[in-house]
Design an enzyme around this catalytic site. Structure first.
Site, PDB file in Angstrom:
ATOM      1  N   GLU A 144       1.122  -1.203   0.089  1.00 58.04           N
ATOM      2  CA  GLU A 144      -0.137   0.013   0.059  1.00 58.04           C
ATOM      3  C   GLU A 144       0.873   1.049  -0.079  1.00 58.04           C
ATOM      4  O   GLU A 144       1.330   1.798   0.927  1.00 58.04           O
ATOM      5  CB  GLU A 144      -0.837  -0.017   1.041  1.00 58.04           C
ATOM      6  CG  GLU A 144      -2.147   0.822   0.944  1.00 58.04           C
ATOM      7  CD  GLU A 144      -2.164   1.908   1.065  1.00 58.04           C
ATOM      8  OE1 GLU A 144      -1.160   2.823   0.245  1.00 58.04           O
ATOM      9  OE2 GLU A 144      -3.016   2.681   1.748  1.00 58.04           O
ATOM     10  N   GLU A 153       4.431   8.743  -3.774  1.00 58.46           N
ATOM     11  CA  GLU A 153       4.755   8.148  -2.759  1.00 58.46           C
ATOM     12  C   GLU A 153       6.099   7.187  -3.003  1.00 58.46           C
ATOM     13  O   GLU A 153       6.671   6.511  -2.104  1.00 58.46           O
ATOM     14  CB  GLU A 153       4.046   7.610  -1.766  1.00 58.46           C
ATOM     15  CG  GLU A 153       3.146   8.559  -0.953  1.00 58.46           C
ATOM     16  CD  GLU A 153       2.087   8.119   0.242  1.00 58.46           C
ATOM     17  OE1 GLU A 153       2.398   6.604   0.264  1.00 58.46           O
ATOM     18  OE2 GLU A 153       1.607   8.723   0.618  1.00 58.46           O
TER      19      GLU A 153
END
Length: 693
Positions: A144, A153
């Site tokens: 995730e 990210e």
């Protein structure tokens, strides 16, 4: 151990040295993190669990051991799901040390310590081998690593490294695939967040126009995505120019590349208009067949809008094309999605997709200074013609023949309004080099470089020579300062007013004349979830995570408010708005603290999730602008918030637990204090059952 940290005080403008715990930044990161929001995202959690069960079953059906690598484990939730689903062992990687330590405790509390190993490293530092972190490569990859933009990210480099070094070639991946979607629209409202529009000023000589410099017109804008709760933008605010287009997909079960790439999609425009904005989101498929899907699509792109899952850790993206461009209904065009290892951007092209696949465009970067100085809401604020008219009407009543004006606000057009409305001489102070250069350009293109004097220094350092020996008869401010985070940080204007007192003429007027701090008690539709304890998540005990967040909140900001753009987060007012404190800008800052205590009665039923605070500025005795509530609440209490400003939210922790009773106390007590020496406003709000200290 204590450490000294330098911090610019946004209210007083001074540099402060504060003694902080060495882990203070950890606490702030945890306190303001999205961990709680993710744990409350039931749709995400269920879909991950289903995908993990299916992946473990596929590996077991081959007669293999299920060895799971979980990158970015956080609480360890996905690893615990994997073990429960039958995985033989999980390696849970978490780079953030406090989070990794919490994961170890959560895994132990749930009885999985013998099957889950938490590795406190960045995944690119994880090793495989007899003496490594993993004895052998994993055959299931669970991650995730996604943000609103999907890749912001570092998902691509992490996947690329994992496939090269940490997992088997034919591994299972959960999620299996991600697809990025885009929709081209025309939107005056959203385009106003990116470009400076001509500003109209009604004067005694007719209408004057403040035009933007050509550099602003040509500038491609800020390189960063604007992530918002797109479901709160009314469909009436934009015209759809294309269907929803699947722009590109990433198969996480195969080798992933973090290299820059371009993906084009040909489309036939649904309507003629100005192509300005790309709305974008993604979905993830947890299984190879695509039967288990988690989507970020806004309500108008959902097959069943009733099933819409609210979440704040993943939202939707607004991208601005480098330039607006006319398109014709029925005349085919190409939309291109470009990305590097961390960012996505879009361009509109005429050529076919095949020709565009090799066309890589450099990521757009602001070269006009404006996008470095003004964020997206600030662009919208400056472009708000009604707001400009409000200030112009107030200025007309304040300006006298021979007025000498001093404007103090970052990158403000107030000085131009003052000139056009008849001020004899106008000075404006710009603290930063960027704002100084930008305002010089704006003045030049509007032939005002000889009419308005720009002073590049901090206003506290102004000298009589800077003002050409003249005394100021009208001190102006919106006020707006780029360093302000919370509504009351713009009280910096009061500190400036105090420091320039010597430069004010007898009887000088200050606009705004005063400011006031207001509050209202609200029930949020969804925002409460970001601070709500989870307790149990899909059958796993995560109380340790709740306690960790609570500890960090108590450490950093148990009695602090946090900035939120509440136009994105619907809420109902349960009390009437209350004026808490008043600040008289006609007078210098007082020496003694200003205090206010009281009780706010709740007029409507509901859960008191928190107090919302904002500032109002009294421009003249008859004219006020609000940074918070724009209109009185409707009968049901629905609030309409200023879309250009963030409001301050003080959460009442007692009501954030989903199990808290609905029929709670009927009032909220408060104690608020303004400290002139530091510029801080300290506060405490308590449900009436509690007693204020």
């Amino acid at each position: 151990m204590k450490v000294f940290c330098g911090r610019a005080n946004p209210t007083t403008g001074s540099l402060e040295w504060l003694e902080e715990d060495e882990h203070y930044d950890y606490h702030q990161e945890i306190a303001r993190s999205s961990y709680a929001d993710m744990l409350h995202d039931k749709d995400r959690n269920i879909k991950y669990y289903q995908g993990i069960r299916a992946a473990v079953s596929r590996v077991k059906d081959k007669g293999q051991k299920a060895l799971v690598l979980d990158i970015g484990t956080g609480t360890g939730l996905l690893s615990m799901m994997a073990v429960t689903a039958g995985a033989d062992f999980c390696y849970a990687v978490e780079v953030f040390k406090p989070m990794a330590e919490a994961a170890v405790k959560i895994v132990e509390k749930n009885g999985f310590s013998d099957k889950i190993k938490v590795i406190n490293k960045h995944s690119t530092e994880v090793t495989v081998g007899p003496d490594g972190d993993l004895p052998c490569r994993a055959n299931i990859l669970v991650t995730e690593l996604f943000d609103t933009e999907l890749i912001g990210e570092g998902a691509l480099p992490s996947y690329e490294h994992a496939h090269k070094h940490l997992v088997q070639e034919d591994c299972e991946a959960v999620p299996h695939r991600a697809t990025v979607y885009a929709q081209l629209v025309e939107s005056k409202r959203m385009w106003s967040w990116n470009k400076l529009f001509p500003v109209r000023v009604q004067t005694g000589l007719g209408e004057q126009l403040i035009i933007p410099p050509s550099e602003l017109e040509r500038c491609p804008g800020a390189p960063s995505v604007y992530d918002i709760q797109l479901n709160q933008v009314s469909p009436a605010d934009f015209t759809v120019l294309s269907d929803v287009l699947p722009m590109f997909s990433v198969d996480f079960s195969k080798q992933v590349s973090s290299s820059a790439a371009c993906h084009s999609k040909q489309f036939v425009p649904l309507a003629s208009g100005q192509a300005q904005v790309v709305l974008s989101w993604w979905d993830i498929e947890m299984d190879p067949e695509g039967k288990i899907k988690c989507t970020m699509a806004p309500f108008w792109a959902q097959t069943d809008p009733q099933e819409l899952q609210w979440r704040d850790h993943w939202m939707q993206c607004v991208y601005f094309l480098p330039q607006e461009e006319p398109i014709m209904q029925g005349s085919p065009r190409c939309l291109a999605a470009h990305h590097d290892d961390y960012c996505v951007w879009y361009s509109l092209q005429r050529t076919s997709p095949d020709e565009n696949n090799s066309a890589y465009q450099v990521r757009p970067v602001c070269d006009c200074q404006a996008h470095l100085l003004w964020n997206r809401p600030r662009f919208g604020e400056i472009n708000d013609q009604d707001r400009t008219d409000h200030y112009a009407r107030a200025l007309r009543t304040m300006l006298m023949p021979g007025s000498i004006c001093l404007c103090v606000s970052d990158g403000s057009l107030l000085s131009v309004l003052a000139h056009h409305l008849g001020a004899e001489q106008v000075f404006t102070v710009e603290s930063s080099v960027a704002s100084y250069r930008l305002m010089k350009r704006i003045f030049k293109v509007n032939h005002l470089e000889d009419k308005i004097t720009v002073i590049n220094k901090r206003p506290e350092l102004l000298t009589s020579a800077d003002l050409e020996g003249k005394k100021v008869s009208l001190l102006l401010g919106e006020p707006f300062f780029t360093t302000s985070l919370l509504p009351w940080h713009n009280l910096y204007f009061w500190y400036v007013r105090t420091s320039v007192d010597q430069h004010l003429a007898p009887g000088a007027v200050v606009m705004p004349q005063a400011a006031s701090l207001h509050a209202v008690i609200v029930e949020f539709r969804d925002l409460w979830r970001i601070r709500s304890p989870c307790g149990d998540c899909e059958g796993f005990d995560v109380h340790i995570m709740d306690d960790m967040i609570k500890h960090s909140l108590d450490f950093r900001e148990s009695r602090e408010a946090e900035p939120q753009p509440l136009w994105e987060y619907p809420c109902r007012s349960l009390s009437e708005p209350r004026q808490i404190l008043t600040f008289d800008f006609q007078q210098p800052i007082p020496q003694q603290p200003m205090q206010s205590r009281g009780v706010m009665e709740l007029r409507r039923p509901g859960k008191s999730h928190g107090a919302v605070l904002w500032m109002e500025y009294q421009l003249t005795p008859d004219s006020t602008v609000s940074t918070g509530l724009m209109n009185p609440a409707e009968d049901k209490g629905d609030c309409c918030w200023n879309p250009h400003c963030k409001q301050a939210v003080y959460f009442l922790s007692a009501t954030l637990d989903p199990s808290a009773p609905l029929d709670g106390p009927q009032s909220v007590s408060y104690a608020v204090e303004f400290h002139p020496l530091t510029g801080d406003i300290t506060m405490e709000f308590r449900l009436a059952d509690d007693t204020l200290n």
